[in-house]
Design an enzyme around this catalytic site. Structure first.
Site, mmCIF file in Angstrom:
data_model
loop_
_atom_site.group_PDB
_atom_site.id
_atom_site.type_symbol
_atom_site.label_atom_id
_atom_site.label_comp_id
_atom_site.label_asym_id
_atom_site.label_seq_id
_atom_site.Cartn_x
_atom_site.Cartn_y
_atom_site.Cartn_z
ATOM 1 N N THR A 48 -30.062 66.536 -44.044
ATOM 2 C CA THR A 48 -30.013 66.483 -42.583
ATOM 3 C C THR A 48 -28.653 65.984 -42.100
ATOM 4 O O THR A 48 -28.098 66.506 -41.135
ATOM 5 C CB THR A 48 -31.140 65.595 -42.025
ATOM 6 N N CYS A 49 -28.097 65.019 -42.792
ATOM 7 C CA CYS A 49 -26.806 64.444 -42.405
ATOM 8 C C CYS A 49 -25.688 65.469 -42.535
ATOM 9 O O CYS A 49 -24.829 65.586 -41.653
ATOM 10 C CB CYS A 49 -26.499 63.218 -43.259
#
Length: 161
Positions: A48-49
């Protein structure tokens, strides 16, 4: 207790990988006399990052800076070598600052620590973004779910500028 709008940021020491190796970055000096967009991720190189969160800031960097922001930085509970590697891997080196919070002291001081030990990640930082002016939080956007990057994405900050 978590940091809130109107609060001053706590003093802390980040680490940043430079051409001379890891260097300390005092938070008091980093935020002094400037307007900074700071966003936090649970971990460098995590899906996600890397796929959903960081790219929004790289893509909107010029638009954010054109609205009176002096600097954009990402912080994660990682070591400076990992953050430096992530900067290179994402093409963000020299565009935004990649700050390491190696022991999570900054995340803890903000009240933003996140226990991800069940997934093998230990204690990390919650995902958030903030607009900081001279060390004082002007805007704060904290994700309810660390696996999402919507509330803390660059579009939210752009709408707040």
């Amino acid at each position: 207790m978590s940091i809130a709008k109107g609060d001053s940021l706590p003093s802390a020491t980040f680490m940043e990988l430079t051409e001379n190796g890891p260097e300390k970055v005092a938070s008091d000096e980093f935020f002094k006399s400037k307007r900074v967009v700071l966003f936090a991720v649970p971990g460098a190189f995590t899906p996600t990052c890397s796929i959903n969160h960081l790219p929004t800031y790289l893509e909107n960097r010029d638009a954010i800076l054109s609205r009176g922001v002096d600097e954009i930085a990402v912080v994660a509970v990682n070591d400076p070598f990992v953050m430096g590697g992530w900067a290179k891997a994402t093409g963000g080196e020299g565009k935004i600052r990649y700050l390491a919070d190696p022991d999570g002291a900054f995340a803890k001081a903000l009240g933003m620590e996140l226990d991800l030990s069940g997934g093998g990640l230990g204690t990390r930082s919650k995902r958030y973004s903030m607009l900081v002016k001279d060390g004082v939080v002007e805007e704060l956007n904290v994700e309810d779910n660390s696996g999402e990057a919507t509330v803390s994405a660059a579009a939210t900050i752009l709408g707040q500028l």
